[in-house]
Motif scaffolding. Structure first.
Motif, mmCIF file in Angstrom:
data_model
loop_
_atom_site.group_PDB
_atom_site.id
_atom_site.type_symbol
_atom_site.label_atom_id
_atom_site.label_comp_id
_atom_site.label_asym_id
_atom_site.label_seq_id
_atom_site.Cartn_x
_atom_site.Cartn_y
_atom_site.Cartn_z
ATOM 1 N N LYS A 163 14.244 26.106 -23.489
ATOM 2 C CA LYS A 163 13.820 25.158 -22.454
ATOM 3 C C LYS A 163 12.399 24.673 -22.713
ATOM 4 C CE LYS A 163 13.391 24.639 -17.428
ATOM 5 N NZ LYS A 163 13.524 25.332 -16.118
ATOM 6 N N GLU A 164 11.545 25.594 -23.127
ATOM 7 C CA GLU A 164 10.156 25.221 -23.398
ATOM 8 C C GLU A 164 10.037 24.398 -24.680
ATOM 9 O OE1 GLU A 164 6.233 24.963 -22.205
ATOM 10 O OE2 GLU A 164 7.996 25.684 -21.136
ATOM 11 N N LEU A 165 10.801 24.757 -25.718
ATOM 12 C CA LEU A 165 10.769 24.008 -26.974
ATOM 13 C C LEU A 165 11.227 22.570 -26.773
ATOM 14 C CD1 LEU A 165 12.239 26.586 -29.535
ATOM 15 C CD2 LEU A 165 9.844 26.121 -29.025
ATOM 16 N N LYS A 166 12.194 22.372 -25.901
ATOM 17 C CA LYS A 166 12.738 21.036 -25.662
ATOM 18 C C LYS A 166 11.738 20.084 -25.014
ATOM 19 C CE LYS A 166 17.706 21.913 -25.360
ATOM 20 N NZ LYS A 166 18.895 21.988 -24.457
ATOM 21 N N LYS A 167 10.697 20.633 -24.425
ATOM 22 C CA LYS A 167 9.709 19.784 -23.762
ATOM 23 C C LYS A 167 8.835 19.024 -24.760
ATOM 24 C CE LYS A 167 9.397 22.390 -19.454
ATOM 25 N NZ LYS A 167 8.497 23.163 -18.555
ATOM 26 N N GLY A 168 8.974 19.355 -26.040
ATOM 27 C CA GLY A 168 8.271 18.588 -27.067
ATOM 28 C C GLY A 168 6.882 19.065 -27.408
ATOM 29 N N LYS A 169 6.492 20.248 -26.923
ATOM 30 C CA LYS A 169 5.136 20.726 -27.217
ATOM 31 C C LYS A 169 4.940 21.002 -28.698
ATOM 32 C CE LYS A 169 3.981 22.676 -22.715
ATOM 33 N NZ LYS A 169 5.149 22.200 -21.969
ATOM 34 N N ILE A 170 6.022 21.258 -29.405
ATOM 35 C CA ILE A 170 5.924 21.508 -30.845
ATOM 36 C C ILE A 170 6.777 20.494 -31.607
ATOM 37 C CG2 ILE A 170 5.363 23.949 -30.670
ATOM 38 C CD1 ILE A 170 8.351 24.492 -31.174
ATOM 39 N N GLU A 171 6.890 19.321 -31.039
ATOM 40 C CA GLU A 171 7.723 18.258 -31.597
ATOM 41 C C GLU A 171 7.342 17.916 -33.035
ATOM 42 O OE1 GLU A 171 9.276 13.819 -30.244
ATOM 43 O OE2 GLU A 171 7.592 14.777 -29.244
ATOM 44 N N ILE A 172 6.072 17.993 -33.373
ATOM 45 C CA ILE A 172 5.603 17.631 -34.717
ATOM 46 C C ILE A 172 6.253 18.502 -35.783
ATOM 47 C CG2 ILE A 172 3.566 19.138 -34.627
ATOM 48 C CD1 ILE A 172 2.123 16.953 -36.264
ATOM 49 N N ILE A 173 6.529 19.745 -35.449
ATOM 50 C CA ILE A 173 7.176 20.643 -36.404
ATOM 51 C C ILE A 173 8.649 20.275 -36.542
ATOM 52 C CG2 ILE A 173 7.755 23.035 -36.952
ATOM 53 C CD1 ILE A 173 5.417 23.856 -35.152
ATOM 54 N N PRO A 189 10.009 37.248 -29.646
ATOM 55 C CA PRO A 189 10.190 35.846 -29.250
ATOM 56 C C PRO A 189 9.686 34.833 -30.280
ATOM 57 C CG PRO A 189 9.285 37.149 -27.439
ATOM 58 C CD PRO A 189 9.165 37.967 -28.683
ATOM 59 N N ILE A 190 8.505 35.098 -30.875
ATOM 60 C CA ILE A 190 7.915 34.119 -31.796
ATOM 61 C C ILE A 190 8.759 33.975 -33.065
ATOM 62 C CG2 ILE A 190 6.343 35.803 -32.896
ATOM 63 C CD1 ILE A 190 5.717 32.042 -32.285
ATOM 64 N N LYS A 191 9.343 35.048 -33.525
ATOM 65 C CA LYS A 191 10.151 34.971 -34.737
ATOM 66 C C LYS A 191 11.444 34.197 -34.463
ATOM 67 C CE LYS A 191 10.799 37.864 -38.775
ATOM 68 N NZ LYS A 191 10.801 39.242 -39.289
ATOM 69 N N TRP A 192 12.025 34.417 -33.304
ATOM 70 C CA TRP A 192 13.235 33.695 -32.931
ATOM 71 C C TRP A 192 12.944 32.200 -32.794
ATOM 72 C CZ3 TRP A 192 15.341 30.791 -28.942
ATOM 73 C CH2 TRP A 192 16.739 30.673 -28.939
ATOM 74 N N ALA A 193 11.810 31.872 -32.176
ATOM 75 C CA ALA A 193 11.422 30.465 -31.998
ATOM 76 C C ALA A 193 11.143 29.791 -33.337
ATOM 77 C CB ALA A 193 10.195 30.371 -31.095
ATOM 78 N N ALA A 194 10.472 30.497 -34.244
ATOM 79 C CA ALA A 194 10.163 29.928 -35.570
ATOM 80 C C ALA A 194 11.435 29.614 -36.348
ATOM 81 C CB ALA A 194 9.280 30.889 -36.352
ATOM 82 N N ASN A 195 12.433 30.468 -36.215
ATOM 83 C CA ASN A 195 13.719 30.205 -36.852
ATOM 84 C C ASN A 195 14.439 29.034 -36.184
ATOM 85 O OD1 ASN A 195 16.937 31.313 -36.395
ATOM 86 N ND2 ASN A 195 16.233 30.852 -38.466
ATOM 87 N N LYS A 196 14.347 28.962 -34.869
ATOM 88 C CA LYS A 196 15.055 27.932 -34.117
ATOM 89 C C LYS A 196 14.567 26.531 -34.476
ATOM 90 C CE LYS A 196 18.292 27.151 -31.144
ATOM 91 N NZ LYS A 196 19.672 27.546 -31.463
#
Length: 308
Positions: free
Chosen positions: A284-294, A251-258
């Protein structure tokens, strides 16, 4: 040096499965600029089990070269053979590695005496600081507090990454070892509680995509500002759990690429891509903006142009 937020760094690969040095440079700079305290290179999250020995060594050497002494590098050097672990550890002496992370021997299920003799022998054959790594769910053996106490007497065995999932272990270890011995969490979801109980930090998977937040959380917790730290943790807790819905580092590798930190999300067999269901949950979780700075910072978002 080895307290706070330590990232268990992913290993970026190109479409053919070769190490991608461009992406490696990108993620190392990302962690330096977001105040990550140290990098673990080629640990479990770095896919150590599917890299060749040559790739393993070269990847750590590249990580040291790219970092240029701007952040401490901890080399993953564990093996289920004591001789192999010693040979691997000695490869990183005098090249800029700050310490080694050495997992308990896996598959062969050694006794507590076997574990003691294994780490004792490694310690006697290197001057590099050694951090023990206990993760029974993956290795099939459990490094117990009494054995940790025996090993803590060696000057270059400086701490342990404790990933048994048992928070009561912290007090059991602390009651036996000297104050300078580091006790580091191996689990993001319980890391704050771990630090509050006396731990020194976390070797984090989540930090791969939320370095600023994890660094701030750990800094506040180590200053005993737990109320403020808990506010950050509340925002991250779902992400912590989502990143382990399938085997790490899928999951983390897929998210880092996304989000654009790495060019590709290539994995090596037997690891495969996350299911469609897991992808939807992560998005869905990424869209919530928790890692928006990246996502919004063009300095790091140099590969991925598509929106989440």
């Amino acid at each position: 040096m080895f307290k706070g937020n330590i990232v268990a760094l992913i290993t970026p690969m190109d479409k053919k499965g070769n190490i991608c040095l461009d992406s490696l440079k990108n993620i190392i700079n990302y962690h330096i600029n977001n105040k990550t305290n140290a990098i673990v290179s080629v640990g479990t999250t770095g896919e150590s089990s599917t890299l060749t020995k040559k790739e393993h060594i070269n990847l750590i050497l590249s990580t040291v070269k790219i970092s240029r002494n701007r952040i401490p590098i901890i080399a993953g050097t564990g093996a289920n053979s004591t001789k192999e672990a010693i040979l691997l550890t000695k490869k990183f002496e005098n090249i800029g590695v700050s310490a080694c992370l050495s997992v308990t021997p896996y598959y062969n299920k050694p006794s507590q005496e076997g574990l003691y003799q294994h780490f004792k022998k490694i310690s006697e054959n290197t001057s590099l600081p050694q951090i023990l790594y206990n993760v029974p769910s993956r290795t099939g053996c459990d490094l117990l507090p009494k054995t940790i106490f025996r090993l803590s007497k060696f000057k270059n065995i400086i701490g342990i990454k404790e990933a048994s999932g048992d928070l009561s272990r912290i007090n059991k270890i602390k009651n036996l070892i000297h104050k300078k011995f580091l006790i580091i969490s191996g689990d993001d979801s319980t890391a704050l509680d771990f630090i509050q109980l006396g731990g020194n930090g976390v070797i984090s998977v989540t930090s791969n995509i939320a370095a600023k937040e994890m660094s701030k959380l750990c800094s506040l917790a180590l200053q005993k500002k737990f109320k403020k730290a808990r506010k950050i943790n509340k925002k991250l807790i779902k992400l912590h759990n989502i990143l382990f819905l399938e085997s790490n580092p899928i999951p983390i590798k897929w998210a880092a690429n996304k989000i654009g930190l790495i060019k590709n999300n290539t994995l090596r067999l037997p690891m495969t891509q996350p299911s469609k269901k897991i992808k939807k949950i992560i998005i869905k979780e990424l869209k919530k903006g928790k890692i928006e700075i990246i996502k919004k910072n063009k300095k790091y978002n140099i590969f991925q142009k598509n929106k989440i």
